[in-house]
Design a protein around this motif. Structure first.
Motif, PDB file in Angstrom:
ATOM      1  N   GLY A  63       0.913  -1.409   0.060  1.00 37.85           N
ATOM      2  CA  GLY A  63       0.020  -0.050   0.012  1.00 37.85           C
ATOM      3  C   GLY A  63       0.688   1.149  -0.275  1.00 37.85           C
ATOM      4  N   GLY A 116      -5.047  -0.206  -8.800  1.00 40.30           N
ATOM      5  CA  GLY A 116      -4.361  -0.298  -7.517  1.00 40.30           C
ATOM      6  C   GLY A 116      -4.776  -1.919  -7.109  1.00 40.30           C
ATOM      7  N   ARG A 117      -5.907  -2.242  -7.275  1.00 42.37           N
ATOM      8  CA  ARG A 117      -6.308  -3.396  -6.742  1.00 42.37           C
ATOM      9  C   ARG A 117      -5.594  -4.399  -7.531  1.00 42.37           C
ATOM     10  N   ASP A 158      -4.170   5.018  -6.461  1.00 43.29           N
ATOM     11  CA  ASP A 158      -5.085   4.832  -5.197  1.00 43.29           C
ATOM     12  C   ASP A 158      -5.361   3.175  -5.064  1.00 43.29           C
ATOM     13  N   PRO A 159      -4.879   2.705  -3.897  1.00 42.64           N
ATOM     14  CA  PRO A 159      -5.140   1.133  -3.558  1.00 42.64           C
ATOM     15  C   PRO A 159      -6.670   0.877  -3.783  1.00 42.64           C
ATOM     16  N   ARG A 160      -7.556   1.729  -3.791  1.00 39.80           N
ATOM     17  CA  ARG A 160      -8.887   1.242  -4.120  1.00 39.80           C
ATOM     18  C   ARG A 160      -9.425   1.313  -5.495  1.00 39.80           C
ATOM     19  N   SER A 161      -8.556   1.804  -6.267  1.00 32.71           N
ATOM     20  CA  SER A 161      -8.850   1.844  -7.698  1.00 32.71           C
ATOM     21  C   SER A 161      -8.687   0.506  -8.345  1.00 32.71           C
ATOM     22  N   ARG A 198       0.848   4.169  -3.240  1.00 36.37           N
ATOM     23  CA  ARG A 198       0.774   5.687  -2.913  1.00 36.37           C
ATOM     24  C   ARG A 198       1.938   6.376  -3.322  1.00 36.37           C
TER      25      ARG A 198
END
Length: 497
Positions: A313, A328-329, A322-325, A317
């Motif tokens: 993570g 990112g995932r 964004d780790p949520r995108s 960043r």
């Protein structure tokens, strides 16, 4: 950022340097202008107080707004601040760029100082300031990792220094305080171009060579080597050259540790940042020990161990992802899969000090120093090597020496209540300077160290201790040898003058 990078000519750098000096755009000048509150806020990533202070502050305020805050500034103000450097030349070089009727910085050019003075460091703009994502050949500014390596590097005089993977050139700047000759290398042509601008701006003569790892300096040796390598661990890929090596796992750190000693002069030292995997069923110290070539003294200092999920993570960043995108995932999933397939439980990070030695039995120590301490580690690393030499020379008469406990060392006792009152359950020796070493002691050792005031050799103190406590003197001497060696190595016992 992959476009052709204009040359920072010597004349351009000289004129820009004159403009900076005239404006007092240096480390002290910026602090004086901003004041403690705005300067502290800027350090926290809060630019508005600094922006307010720098408005209507003349050329210095213009440079602060341009290069430190990334603001747009009217062209006439920039032209006036640049003084001897024509605005057209600044635009042609990319020092500033047009954004409508105003100008913005084209590069991050900021003061960086030490206790002896100030330099200017040239690097790429932060992606937020540039308004575009960082390119693979992005050249970082002076970050926490760079500063930690500066603090962990010996500053004793050296004839020749190699800054391997120079980036923006900050390690070479600090080496200029103590080195006669400096060579800086990098695999990135862009990094070398910006490092050359840094050196020209600061009137430093540095040999610049392009190539990967040690290829540019084949068959050469140096008195000191410093390296802040691309030490991010994980799958073998290169998203950004400043952090990714293209090698799998911790192979980049392993390569450096294996190869660096061959490029040192006899007695020369290397100082680098490194990462190592914590693999299930394996001690990290055993892992890094296997990296070492023969005839190398080594001190591995582990400053942190990161959980794989936190590690991934953090670096996502860092790349602005964004780790949520979805991106990112996907990247996190592939990264974590690699860690899982390789039984990685954690990622260690720290400093490595290496020295070329002709000793038959080199000293290799791996230590965990995750507690906080303020003193720079560089002088401690140099002193550690001195103490290793002394211990090697006195291996046979270690107990025949008179020692004293330094004034910076204190004994802490922790008492617990019992049926007969308080009783000591912990005795801990603390060193208040350096990295804050700690050693837990038993009652006999505490009594022994109480007598180490430089009057009697250790062997006599052991005889007195044996007589006072009814112990076997030979057994005490056998037990004392490794203890004394550890305390001397950590600077918690010193030879009496």
């Amino acid at each position: 950022m992959n476009d052709a990078l204009p040359e920072f000519s010597a004349e351009t750098c000289a004129r820009l340097r004159d403009a900076f000096r005239s404006a007092r755009y240096d480390a002290d000048g910026v602090v004086e202008l901003l004041g403690p509150q705005a300067h502290a806020a800027l350090g926290r990533g809060e630019p508005e107080p600094a922006s307010r202070v720098s408005r209507d502050a003349g050329p210095l305020g213009v440079f602060v707004r341009l290069f430190l805050l990334g603001e747009s500034v009217p062209a006439d103000e920039v032209r006036s601040a640049l003084g001897p450097l024509p605005l057209d030349d600044a635009l042609a070089t990319g020092i500033v760029r047009e954004t409508g009727v105003e100008l913005r910085a084209g590069f991050d050019i900021r003061p960086h100082g030490d206790e002896h003075g100030s330099w200017w460091v040239v690097s790429d703009l932060d992606p937020e300031q540039a308004g575009v994502p960082a390119s693979p050949d992005h050249v970082l500014g002076v970050g926490h990792a760079s500063l930690s390596l500066v603090r962990a590097t010996s500053r004793r005089p050296a004839g020749s220094v190699l800054d391997l993977g120079t980036g923006n050139g900050v390690q070479a700047l600090h080496a200029s305080r103590y080195a006669d000759r400096i060579t800086a290398t990098d695999a990135s042509a862009r990094a070398l171009r910006l490092a050359a601008a840094t050196f020209a701006l600061n009137e430093l003569d540095v040999e610049l060579l392009q190539g990967e790892w040690f290829a540019p300096v084949a068959r050469r040796r140096f008195d000191r080597i410093v390296c802040n390598p691309p030490f991010v661990v994980g799958p073998p890929r290169v998203d950004y050259v400043y952090r990714d090596s293209g090698l799998a796992g911790d192979d980049a750190s392993a390569l450096l540790v294996r190869q660096l000693p061959a490029f040192l002069t006899d007695g020369g030292s290397g100082h680098l940042l490194a990462s190592w995997l914590h693999v299930r069923g394996e001690d990290w110290a055993d892992r890094v020990h296997r990296w070492l070539p023969a005839h190398t003294d080594a001190w591995f200092v582990q400053r942190d161990v990161a959980d794989p999920a936190l590690y991934v993570g953090t670096w996502l960043r860092d790349a602005g992802i964004d780790p949520r995108s979805p991106e990112g995932r996907a990247k996190a999933g592939a990264w974590l899969d690699w860690f899982g397939e390789n039984d990685v439980e954690g990622i260690g990070f720290g400093f490595v000090t290496l020295r070329r030695t002709d000793a038959a039995a080199p000293t290799v120590v791996c230590e965990d120093l995750r507690h906080a301490f303020d003193d720079p580690l560089g002088e401690e690393a140099a002193a550690w090597l001195d103490r290793v030499d002394w211990l090697r020379d006195h291996a046979h008469d270690l107990l025949d020496v008179a020692y004293r406990v330094p004034d910076t060392v204190a004994l802490e006792r922790i008492d617990a209540p019992g049926d007969e009152g308080w009783s000591t359950v912990v005795r801990r020796l603390h060193r208040s300077d350096g990295p804050g070493w700690q050693h837990e002691l038993d009652e006999l050792t505490a009594a022994l160290l109480a007598g180490c005031r430089g009057a009697l050799p250790m062997t006599d103190l052991l005889e007195l201790l044996a007589a006072a406590h009814g112990e076997d003197s030979e057994m005490l001497r056998t037990a004392a040898r490794p203890l004394v060696a550890d305390l001397v190595r950590h600077g918690m016992l010193e030879v009496a003058e």
